[in-house]
Design an enzyme around this catalytic site. Structure first.
Site, PDB file in Angstrom:
ATOM      1  N   GLU A 241      28.374   1.759  24.065  1.00 56.79           N
ATOM      2  CA  GLU A 241      27.191   2.557  24.711  1.00 56.79           C
ATOM      3  C   GLU A 241      25.981   3.237  24.107  1.00 56.79           C
ATOM      4  O   GLU A 241      25.699   3.135  24.943  1.00 56.79           O
ATOM      5  CB  GLU A 241      28.249   3.280  25.865  1.00 56.79           C
ATOM      6  N   HIS A 244      23.641   0.992  22.527  1.00 57.00           N
ATOM      7  CA  HIS A 244      22.874   0.358  23.362  1.00 57.00           C
ATOM      8  C   HIS A 244      21.767   1.431  23.750  1.00 57.00           C
ATOM      9  O   HIS A 244      20.847   1.450  23.708  1.00 57.00           O
ATOM     10  CB  HIS A 244      23.483   0.611  25.153  1.00 57.00           C
ATOM     11  N   HIS A 250      23.288  -7.009  24.606  1.00 54.29           N
ATOM     12  CA  HIS A 250      25.318  -7.584  24.307  1.00 54.29           C
ATOM     13  C   HIS A 250      25.475  -8.654  23.412  1.00 54.29           C
ATOM     14  O   HIS A 250      24.214  -9.378  23.731  1.00 54.29           O
ATOM     15  CB  HIS A 250      25.484  -7.836  26.007  1.00 54.29           C
ATOM     16  N   CYS A 251      26.354  -9.139  22.475  1.00 50.31           N
ATOM     17  CA  CYS A 251      26.255 -10.263  21.623  1.00 50.31           C
ATOM     18  C   CYS A 251      27.102 -11.619  23.192  1.00 50.31           C
ATOM     19  O   CYS A 251      27.806 -11.254  23.466  1.00 50.31           O
ATOM     20  CB  CYS A 251      27.313  -9.172  20.752  1.00 50.31           C
ATOM     21  N   CYS A 256      32.744  -9.566  19.887  1.00 48.77           N
ATOM     22  CA  CYS A 256      31.852  -8.292  19.517  1.00 48.77           C
ATOM     23  C   CYS A 256      32.780  -7.063  19.598  1.00 48.77           C
ATOM     24  O   CYS A 256      32.451  -7.144  20.996  1.00 48.77           O
ATOM     25  CB  CYS A 256      30.710  -8.652  18.850  1.00 48.77           C
ATOM     26  N   CYS A 275      30.031  -7.124  14.849  1.00 51.59           N
ATOM     27  CA  CYS A 275      30.120  -8.408  14.157  1.00 51.59           C
ATOM     28  C   CYS A 275      29.033  -7.836  13.167  1.00 51.59           C
ATOM     29  O   CYS A 275      27.816  -6.558  13.252  1.00 51.59           O
ATOM     30  CB  CYS A 275      29.821  -9.442  15.265  1.00 51.59           C
TER      31      CYS A 275
HETATM   32 ZN   LIG Z   1      27.087  -2.799  27.703  1.00 46.12          ZN
HETATM   33 ZN   LIG Z   2      27.777  -8.525  18.620  1.00 46.08          ZN
END
Ligand SMILES: [Zn+2]
Ligand SMILES: [Zn+2]
Length: 323
Positions: A241, A244, A250-251, A256, A275
């Site tokens: 969090e 963010h 988001h990956c 990850c 990652c």
């Molecule tokens: Zn998230």
């Molecule tokens: Zn990632």
């Protein structure tokens, strides 16, 4: 042009506009799995970096790409459109840096037992190692928020939006972000059953509940490995969090820490670490020596019984140093 013709022209333009919006909504909702070449390129051009830094942002066979076909139907990516974010896209857009804001604050909210104190202290320790910046636990606060008793669980819940609103004026001037942690369950609106957390990225504040990380919340017995699992879940929520807050999306490339999650089971399966692409994004926002940062994280993980995670980081340091 006569009136009828002009009206037709306007209607035609309006129709094109509506069709384009519909197309965009349809198009944007389709998640597109990334190709191996896109995954490899997601950390950006590494050729100009020195050897060790280049290795820190290279997978070196230690990271697994997301295999969209193998995800189960309940997985986050099966039901959520994610735009994805390469390192280049991140570097071109990240603008939340503020030299005066270089500290992360953790604000305990609600009833704080001795057990909660302990976990928040651990979160602070890991926060400093992970984010390579000072982290401070604030005095516990009883923020004004509406509440209700959840019909399914019979447990008290706080309205997350009210907590966010109450937190904003408390943001210290040197806070990069302020994260409230509570053991009370949360809900975002009356129609919802519950929510794990909510954040305001522009307000630099977020609130997260650890209540549902404890089997006792659901009337189940805690297992032998309860403490370890609870700690790892708490560290994941804090770092994901707060990630963010650094505007890391988001990956969609690797398994990850920054993968979206639909459930506690999916969170448990997600890695504890970033990652190579997400690590380079974070490195762009906060400069650090990747191996030194890993060493500090290893010390914390060993001290707190997460030895397997520490072992993986040790291998990563070996890879970075070319051993
Ligand atoms: Zn998230
Ligand atoms: Zn990632």
């Amino acid at each position: 042009m006569n009136f009828k013709l002009r009206l037709l022209l306007y209607l035609f333009i309006a129709l094109l506009f509506i069709l384009q919006i519909r197309f965009e909504i349809f198009y944007r909702r389709e998640f597109r799995p990334r190709t191996p070449a896109e995954i490899e390129a997601s950390a950006g051009d590494l050729s100009t970096l020195d050897e060790k830094t280049r290795r820190a942002f290279s997978p070196g066979g230690m990271f697994e790409p997301i295999d969209f076909e193998k995800l189960n139907g309940a997985a986050w990516l099966k039901s959520h459109y994610e735009p994805g974010q390469t390192f280049d896209e991140y570097a071109a857009s990240y603008s939340n840096k503020d030299e005066k804001r270089n500290k992360i604050y953790i604000l305990p909210v609600g009833v704080i037992t001795g057990e909660t104190h302990l976990i928040i202290d651990k979160m602070k320790g890991y926060c400093e190692a992970f984010f390579s910046m000072p982290c401070e636990v604030m005095k516990p606060s009883a923020l004004k928020a509406r509440s209700r008793v959840n019909a399914h669980t019979g447990k008290l819940q706080l309205l997350s939006g009210d907590l966010i609103k109450a937190m904003k004026p408390l943001l210290p001037p040197d806070a990069y972000a302020m994260i409230a942690i509570t053991m009370t369950d949360l809900y975002p609106a009356s129609a919802w059953n519950f929510v794990f957390g909510q954040a305001s990225l522009t307000g630099r504040v977020g609130v997260y509940s650890l209540a549902r990380y404890d089997p006792e919340f659901f009337g189940r017995k805690r297992g032998n490995d309860y403490e370890k699992i609870f700690l790892e879940r708490s560290l994941k929520v804090l770092t994901h969090e707060t990630g963010h807050m650094f505007y890391i999306y988001h990956c969609v490339f690797y398994k990850c820490l920054m993968n979206g999650s639909n459930s506690l089971a999916e969170t448990d399966m997600a890695p504890l670490f970033l990652c190579p692409s997400c690590l380079r994004k974070f490195h762009h926002a906060v400069k650090f020596d990747p191996a030194v940062r890993y060493k500090t994280m290893i010390e914390f993980l060993i001290k707190n019984g997460l030895n397997e995670r520490a072992d993986w980081l040790k291998k990563r340091i070996e890879y970075i140093s070319g051993k």
